[in-house]
Write a protein that holds these residues in place. Structure first.
Motif, PDB file in Angstrom:
ATOM      1  N   VAL A 107       0.839  -1.201   0.000  1.00 59.02           N
ATOM      2  CA  VAL A 107       0.000   0.000   0.000  1.00 59.02           C
ATOM      3  C   VAL A 107       0.875   1.253   0.000  1.00 59.02           C
ATOM      4  O   VAL A 107       0.629   2.203  -0.763  1.00 59.02           O
ATOM      5  N   TYR A 108       1.896   1.254   0.838  1.00 58.43           N
ATOM      6  CA  TYR A 108       2.774   2.433   0.906  1.00 58.43           C
ATOM      7  C   TYR A 108       3.520   2.645  -0.415  1.00 58.43           C
ATOM      8  O   TYR A 108       3.643   3.779  -0.900  1.00 58.43           O
ATOM      9  N   GLN A 109       3.999   1.547  -1.002  1.00 57.44           N
ATOM     10  CA  GLN A 109       4.714   1.685  -2.272  1.00 57.44           C
ATOM     11  C   GLN A 109       3.782   2.185  -3.374  1.00 57.44           C
ATOM     12  O   GLN A 109       4.177   2.991  -4.216  1.00 57.44           O
ATOM     13  N   ARG A 110       2.516   1.733  -3.360  1.00 62.39           N
ATOM     14  CA  ARG A 110       1.585   2.230  -4.366  1.00 62.39           C
ATOM     15  C   ARG A 110       1.235   3.692  -4.109  1.00 62.39           C
ATOM     16  O   ARG A 110       0.984   4.455  -5.044  1.00 62.39           O
ATOM     17  N   LEU A 111       1.225   4.105  -2.835  1.00 66.21           N
ATOM     18  CA  LEU A 111       0.987   5.513  -2.516  1.00 66.21           C
ATOM     19  C   LEU A 111       2.084   6.379  -3.128  1.00 66.21           C
ATOM     20  O   LEU A 111       1.807   7.452  -3.688  1.00 66.21           O
ATOM     21  N   ILE A 112       3.325   5.938  -3.035  1.00 60.29           N
ATOM     22  CA  ILE A 112       4.437   6.665  -3.662  1.00 60.29           C
ATOM     23  C   ILE A 112       4.209   6.772  -5.164  1.00 60.29           C
ATOM     24  O   ILE A 112       4.359   7.845  -5.767  1.00 60.29           O
ATOM     25  N   GLU A 113       3.820   5.660  -5.778  1.00 57.41           N
ATOM     26  CA  GLU A 113       3.590   5.637  -7.223  1.00 57.41           C
ATOM     27  C   GLU A 113       2.430   6.543  -7.613  1.00 57.41           C
ATOM     28  O   GLU A 113       2.507   7.294  -8.603  1.00 57.41           O
ATOM     29  N   LEU A 114       1.343   6.491  -6.841  1.00 55.73           N
ATOM     30  CA  LEU A 114       0.170   7.310  -7.152  1.00 55.73           C
ATOM     31  C   LEU A 114       0.466   8.795  -6.976  1.00 55.73           C
ATOM     32  O   LEU A 114       0.082   9.620  -7.818  1.00 55.73           O
ATOM     33  N   CYS A 115       1.155   9.159  -5.906  1.00 55.70           N
ATOM     34  CA  CYS A 115       1.507  10.569  -5.691  1.00 55.70           C
ATOM     35  C   CYS A 115       2.425  11.074  -6.802  1.00 55.70           C
ATOM     36  O   CYS A 115       2.294  12.218  -7.254  1.00 55.70           O
ATOM     37  N   SER A 116       3.354  10.221  -7.255  1.00 54.49           N
ATOM     38  CA  SER A 116       4.238  10.606  -8.363  1.00 54.49           C
ATOM     39  C   SER A 116       3.428  10.877  -9.620  1.00 54.49           C
ATOM     40  O   SER A 116       3.657  11.861 -10.335  1.00 54.49           O
ATOM     41  N   ASP A 117       2.462  10.013  -9.880  1.00 57.28           N
ATOM     42  CA  ASP A 117       1.608  10.179 -11.062  1.00 57.28           C
ATOM     43  C   ASP A 117       0.761  11.444 -10.965  1.00 57.28           C
ATOM     44  O   ASP A 117       0.627  12.189 -11.939  1.00 57.28           O
ATOM     45  N   ILE A 118       0.201  11.706  -9.782  1.00 56.34           N
ATOM     46  CA  ILE A 118      -0.616  12.906  -9.586  1.00 56.34           C
ATOM     47  C   ILE A 118       0.220  14.161  -9.845  1.00 56.34           C
ATOM     48  O   ILE A 118      -0.218  15.101 -10.517  1.00 56.34           O
ATOM     49  N   CYS A 119       1.421  14.166  -9.305  1.00 56.88           N
ATOM     50  CA  CYS A 119       2.301  15.326  -9.497  1.00 56.88           C
ATOM     51  C   CYS A 119       2.628  15.525 -10.980  1.00 56.88           C
ATOM     52  O   CYS A 119       2.530  16.641 -11.505  1.00 56.88           O
ATOM     53  N   LYS A 120       3.004  14.455 -11.670  1.00 56.29           N
ATOM     54  CA  LYS A 120       3.387  14.554 -13.081  1.00 56.29           C
ATOM     55  C   LYS A 120       2.243  15.103 -13.926  1.00 56.29           C
ATOM     56  O   LYS A 120       2.445  16.020 -14.731  1.00 56.29           O
ATOM     57  N   ARG A 121       1.051  14.555 -13.743  1.00 57.32           N
ATOM     58  CA  ARG A 121      -0.077  14.969 -14.578  1.00 57.32           C
ATOM     59  C   ARG A 121      -0.539  16.392 -14.277  1.00 57.32           C
ATOM     60  O   ARG A 121      -1.186  17.033 -15.108  1.00 57.32           O
ATOM     61  N   ASN A 122      -0.205  16.891 -13.097  1.00 54.32           N
ATOM     62  CA  ASN A 122      -0.581  18.259 -12.738  1.00 54.32           C
ATOM     63  C   ASN A 122       0.586  19.236 -12.855  1.00 54.32           C
ATOM     64  O   ASN A 122       0.545  20.336 -12.315  1.00 54.32           O
TER      65      ASN A 122
END
Length: 315
Positions: A107-122
């Motif tokens: 879960v924590y590793q996916r949180l890192i991945e999801l936050c990275s994706d959110i930042c990139k797309r924004n």
């Protein structure tokens, strides 16, 4: 601006509990703890009734899957603060049911991945954790900055729990490292000098490639080179496999001490939408074996990026 949603989403159940389109652009991310090791489907059912009066943009289930309940263009009802929810992407994460409300590693590793994706797309190139409510809420992020906030700042709650709260700085640094590697990719180049990938080396210089001082304990060990590009060599594991630092050093600051023995592995080039879990399932028939890929490649997290070459263990 035109809002998009994460390609990491594998389950969608849109909640009616939101305020429509945001009145502020996205410049915050607010991770929450669910207080339950639940699935993305369970979270979708929790947020579905209008009587619940609660929702989040995304959720990460106990198995690491990502669910979407409110599109990023809309304000969720998640943080007990209308002002925060107007500008934050909110993420509920499966957790233990008692303090410190720990997350499973997947879960924590996916949180890192999801936050990275959110930042990139924004359009953000760094994620900040300022560690203080007053400082954070009075801070105006630069156009390329995303800021972390927490639910406990706006209500008498423990959320996101002491386990996650203690890792907010780690989350920010790991996401920023991913963003930095993607914004400033290293262009392939022929190695110079005698240093090449696979060499066991000693460090003769005093600074890393970027100029930061190399700690004494690092200089005392011998390291394997994982990549060479021009005058830049990346050292990874020490000769005994106790440490993995993935740090760049000038080739002129290294001396060859030996050559790494041949290893049995395959190479996979990451494409858009890949996850370590999915790669492990495809090659190794078991997604849970992603930890072997992390270890073999000396990764510090399970966040990967398009074009990255990964060693995959032979079965």
């Amino acid at each position: 601006m035109a809002y998009t949603n994460s390609p990491l989403v594998s389950y969608t159940k849109l909640s009616p509990n939101h305020s429509g389109q945001r009145t502020h652009s996205i410049d915050r991310i607010t991770p929450h703890c669910v207080v339950g090791q639940c699935s993305v489907e369970t979270l979708g059912n929790v947020f579905l009734p209008t009587s619940r009066q609660a929702s989040s943009n995304y959720g990460i289930g106990v198995d690491g899957r990502v669910g979407m309940y409110v599109e990023e263009k809309n304000r969720s009802w998640c943080s007990s603060s209308a002002a925060n929810d107007q500008r934050a992407v909110t993420i509920e994460c499966a957790s233990d049911t008692a303090e410190p409300y720990a997350f499973k590693d997947v879960v924590y590793q996916r949180l890192i991945e999801l936050c990275s994706d959110i930042c990139k797309r924004n359009g953000k190139t760094k994620l900040l954790w300022l560690g203080n409510k007053t400082k954070t809420l009075n801070y105006t992020p630069k156009s390329d900055e995303m800021v972390l906030t927490v639910h406990r700042w706006f209500a008498n709650k423990s959320c996101p729990g002491n386990w996650m709260y203690a890792r907010m700085g780690d989350l920010a640094s790991k996401v920023t490292a991913v963003l930095d590697s993607e914004v400033k990719p290293v262009e392939p180049a022929k190695p110079t000098g005698t240093i090449k990938a696979g060499d066991l080396v000693t460090i003769t210089g005093n600074t890393y490639y970027g100029g930061k001082a190399i700690p004494g304990w690092v200089k005392k060990l011998r390291w394997y080179v994982v990549e060479v590009s021009g005058d830049r060599a990346v050292i990874n594991k020490d000769e005994f496999g106790r440490y993995a630092i993935m740090s760049p050093v000038k080739t002129a600051s290294l001396a060859v001490a030996g050559t790494k023995p041949a290893e049995g592995y395959r190479i996979h080039t990451v494409v858009r939408g890949d996850t370590l879990w999915g790669i492990a399932k495809s090659y190794l028939a078991n997604g849970a074996r992603y930890t072997e890929i992390v270890k073999l490649n000396g990764l510090k997290s399970s966040v990967i990026y398009t074009g990255q070459k990964l060693k995959i263990p032979n079965k």
